[in-house]
Design an enzyme around this catalytic site. Structure first.
Site, PDB file in Angstrom:
ATOM      1  N   LYS A  10      45.337  47.946  43.973  1.00 24.14           N
ATOM      2  CA  LYS A  10      43.890  47.755  43.846  1.00 24.14           C
ATOM      3  C   LYS A  10      43.099  48.757  44.706  1.00 24.14           C
ATOM      4  O   LYS A  10      43.665  49.401  45.598  1.00 24.14           O
ATOM      5  CB  LYS A  10      43.547  46.306  44.224  1.00 24.14           C
ATOM      6  CG  LYS A  10      44.178  45.275  43.283  1.00 24.14           C
ATOM      7  CD  LYS A  10      43.727  43.850  43.629  1.00 24.14           C
ATOM      8  CE  LYS A  10      44.349  42.829  42.678  1.00 24.14           C
ATOM      9  NZ  LYS A  10      43.896  41.450  42.986  1.00 24.14           N
ATOM     10  N   TYR A  50      39.962  40.815  33.731  1.00 24.66           N
ATOM     11  CA  TYR A  50      39.944  39.528  34.437  1.00 24.66           C
ATOM     12  C   TYR A  50      39.124  38.471  33.692  1.00 24.66           C
ATOM     13  O   TYR A  50      38.637  37.516  34.314  1.00 24.66           O
ATOM     14  CB  TYR A  50      39.400  39.719  35.852  1.00 24.66           C
ATOM     15  CG  TYR A  50      40.435  40.270  36.828  1.00 24.66           C
ATOM     16  CD1 TYR A  50      41.529  39.495  37.228  1.00 24.66           C
ATOM     17  CD2 TYR A  50      40.322  41.558  37.348  1.00 24.66           C
ATOM     18  CE1 TYR A  50      42.474  39.982  38.118  1.00 24.66           C
ATOM     19  CE2 TYR A  50      41.268  42.052  38.245  1.00 24.66           C
ATOM     20  CZ  TYR A  50      42.341  41.260  38.623  1.00 24.66           C
ATOM     21  OH  TYR A  50      43.277  41.740  39.509  1.00 24.66           O
ATOM     22  N   ASN A 113      42.846  41.952  47.850  1.00 22.28           N
ATOM     23  CA  ASN A 113      44.217  41.634  48.246  1.00 22.28           C
ATOM     24  C   ASN A 113      45.278  42.635  47.798  1.00 22.28           C
ATOM     25  O   ASN A 113      46.424  42.277  47.550  1.00 22.28           O
ATOM     26  CB  ASN A 113      44.571  40.203  47.820  1.00 22.28           C
ATOM     27  CG  ASN A 113      44.514  40.022  46.317  1.00 22.28           C
ATOM     28  OD1 ASN A 113      44.275  40.983  45.584  1.00 22.28           O
ATOM     29  ND2 ASN A 113      44.764  38.807  45.848  1.00 22.28           N
ATOM     30  N   HIS A 116      48.006  43.639  42.305  1.00 24.65           N
ATOM     31  CA  HIS A 116      48.080  42.648  41.228  1.00 24.65           C
ATOM     32  C   HIS A 116      49.519  42.539  40.736  1.00 24.65           C
ATOM     33  O   HIS A 116      50.246  43.523  40.726  1.00 24.65           O
ATOM     34  CB  HIS A 116      47.189  43.093  40.059  1.00 24.65           C
ATOM     35  CG  HIS A 116      47.394  42.299  38.801  1.00 24.65           C
ATOM     36  ND1 HIS A 116      46.784  41.082  38.600  1.00 24.65           N
ATOM     37  CD2 HIS A 116      48.166  42.513  37.708  1.00 24.65           C
ATOM     38  CE1 HIS A 116      47.162  40.595  37.417  1.00 24.65           C
ATOM     39  NE2 HIS A 116      47.997  41.453  36.861  1.00 24.65           N
ATOM     40  N   GLU A 127      48.806  42.842  29.639  1.00 19.42           N
ATOM     41  CA  GLU A 127      48.254  43.717  30.677  1.00 19.42           C
ATOM     42  C   GLU A 127      48.836  45.131  30.581  1.00 19.42           C
ATOM     43  O   GLU A 127      48.120  46.114  30.796  1.00 19.42           O
ATOM     44  CB  GLU A 127      48.501  43.098  32.054  1.00 19.42           C
ATOM     45  CG  GLU A 127      47.678  41.813  32.246  1.00 19.42           C
ATOM     46  CD  GLU A 127      48.060  40.985  33.469  1.00 19.42           C
ATOM     47  OE1 GLU A 127      47.446  39.923  33.658  1.00 19.42           O
ATOM     48  OE2 GLU A 127      48.968  41.396  34.239  1.00 19.42           O
TER      49      GLU A 127
HETATM   50  P1  DAT Z   1      46.634  36.390  41.651  1.00 16.93           P
HETATM   51  O1  DAT Z   1      46.040  37.786  41.765  1.00 16.93           O
HETATM   52  O2  DAT Z   1      47.480  36.046  42.836  1.00 16.93           O
HETATM   53  O3  DAT Z   1      47.328  36.156  40.338  1.00 16.93           O
HETATM   54  P2  DAT Z   1      44.423  34.866  40.571  1.00 16.93           P
HETATM   55  O4  DAT Z   1      44.901  35.297  39.231  1.00 16.93           O
HETATM   56  O5  DAT Z   1      44.184  33.423  40.789  1.00 16.93           O
HETATM   57  O6  DAT Z   1      45.396  35.377  41.732  1.00 16.93           O
HETATM   58  O7  DAT Z   1      43.044  35.602  40.903  1.00 16.93           O
HETATM   59  C1  DAT Z   1      42.835  36.962  40.537  1.00 16.93           C
HETATM   60  C2  DAT Z   1      42.172  37.683  41.682  1.00 16.93           C
HETATM   61  O8  DAT Z   1      40.874  37.137  41.915  1.00 16.93           O
HETATM   62  C3  DAT Z   1      42.896  37.542  43.018  1.00 16.93           C
HETATM   63  O9  DAT Z   1      43.924  38.471  43.165  1.00 16.93           O
HETATM   64  C4  DAT Z   1      41.789  37.735  44.005  1.00 16.93           C
HETATM   65  C5  DAT Z   1      40.583  37.126  43.313  1.00 16.93           C
HETATM   66  N1  DAT Z   1      40.380  35.730  43.747  1.00 16.93           N
HETATM   67  C6  DAT Z   1      41.118  34.639  43.387  1.00 16.93           C
HETATM   68  N2  DAT Z   1      40.664  33.521  43.946  1.00 16.93           N
HETATM   69  C7  DAT Z   1      39.587  33.890  44.687  1.00 16.93           C
HETATM   70  C8  DAT Z   1      38.661  33.200  45.528  1.00 16.93           C
HETATM   71  N3  DAT Z   1      38.749  31.872  45.711  1.00 16.93           N
HETATM   72  N4  DAT Z   1      37.693  33.918  46.139  1.00 16.93           N
HETATM   73  C9  DAT Z   1      37.581  35.266  45.962  1.00 16.93           C
HETATM   74  N5  DAT Z   1      38.414  35.990  45.175  1.00 16.93           N
HETATM   75  C10 DAT Z   1      39.407  35.321  44.560  1.00 16.93           C
HETATM   76 MG    MG Z   2      46.582  36.204  38.418  1.00 20.75          MG
END
Ligand code: DAT
Ligand code: MG
Length: 138
Positions: A10, A50, A113, A116, A127
Site C-alpha cells: 500500500k 474496496y 496498514n 493487502h 482482485e
Molecule cells: P483486511 O485488509 O485485513 O482484509 P478489511 O478487508 O476488513 O481488512 O478492511 C480493508 C481495509 O480497510 C483494511 O486493510 C484497513 C481499512 N480498515 C478496516 N477496518 C477499518 C477501521 N475500523 N478503521 C479504519 N480503516 C479500516
Molecule cells: Mg479484506
C-alpha cells in the site's frame, strides 16, 4: 488458481521505502511471484477495489489513502496461498498483529496498514483480474 493469492504493497509502505524488504519477506516465506507491477490507483479505481466496504464509516478515508501514491501489486503462488499469506501479513490492526508479521513490522495504524492480502480464493481471482491481464502473468 486456488494456490494463488493477490497482494498490494500500500502507499504508506511504498512511500516509506519498505517495498524491497516486504517483497524479500514474501519470497523467503515460499511464495512465488506470478505477476508483479508498480502502479497507482485513481480514487475511482480504489473505490471500485474496496466497493465491498462502501457502507463502512472508514470507506472515504480508505479510498483517499489508497489513491495517495504508488503501490505494488502482485499475484503470488504457494500451496494454501490465501490462508498462509494472511498469516504472514498479520491482523488488520497492526497493534493486534503477531510479532514478525509484515503489518507488525511495517504498518503504523489500522487505516494505513502497509499491505493487502485476499481473504478467499474467489476474491484472489477477482482482485488479480482487476490488476493483471493474462499477458502479464507467468
Ligand atoms: P483486511 O485488509 O485485513 O482484509 P478489511 O478487508 O476488513 O481488512 O478492511 C480493508 C481495509 O480497510 C483494511 O486493510 C484497513 C481499512 N480498515 C478496516 N477496518 C477499518 C477501521 N475500523 N478503521 C479504519 N480503516 C479500516
Ligand atoms: Mg479484506
Amino acid at each position: 488458481m486456488s494456490n494463488r493469492t493477490f497482494t498490494m504493497i500500500k502507499p504508506d509502505a511504498f512511500a516509506n521505502g519498505h517495498s524491497g524488504a516486504i517483497l524479500d519477506m514474501i519470497v523467503k516465506a515460499g511464495f512465488r511471484l506470478v505477476a508483479l507491477k508498480m502502479t497507482s490507483l485513481s480514487s475511482q479505481k480504489a473505490g471500485e477495489f474496496y466497493s465491498v466496504h462502501q457502507a463502512r464509516p472508514f470507506y472515504s478515508e480508505l479510498v483517499e489513502f489508497m489513491s495517495r501514491g504508488p503501490i505494488i501489486a502482485a499475484i503470488l503462488e504457494k500451496e494454501n496461498a490465501v490462508a498462509d499469506f494472511r498469516k504472514l501479513i498479520g491482523a488488520t490492526d497492526p497493534a493486534k498483529a503477531d510479532p514478525g508479521t509484515i503489518r507488525k513490522l511495517f504498518a503504523a495504524s489500522l487505516g494505513e496498514n502497509a499491505i493487502h492480502g485476499s481473504d478467499s480464493d474467489e476474491n484472489a481471482r477477482t482482485e488479480s483480474d482487476f490488476f493483471f491481464s493474462n499477458l502479464e502473468r507467468i
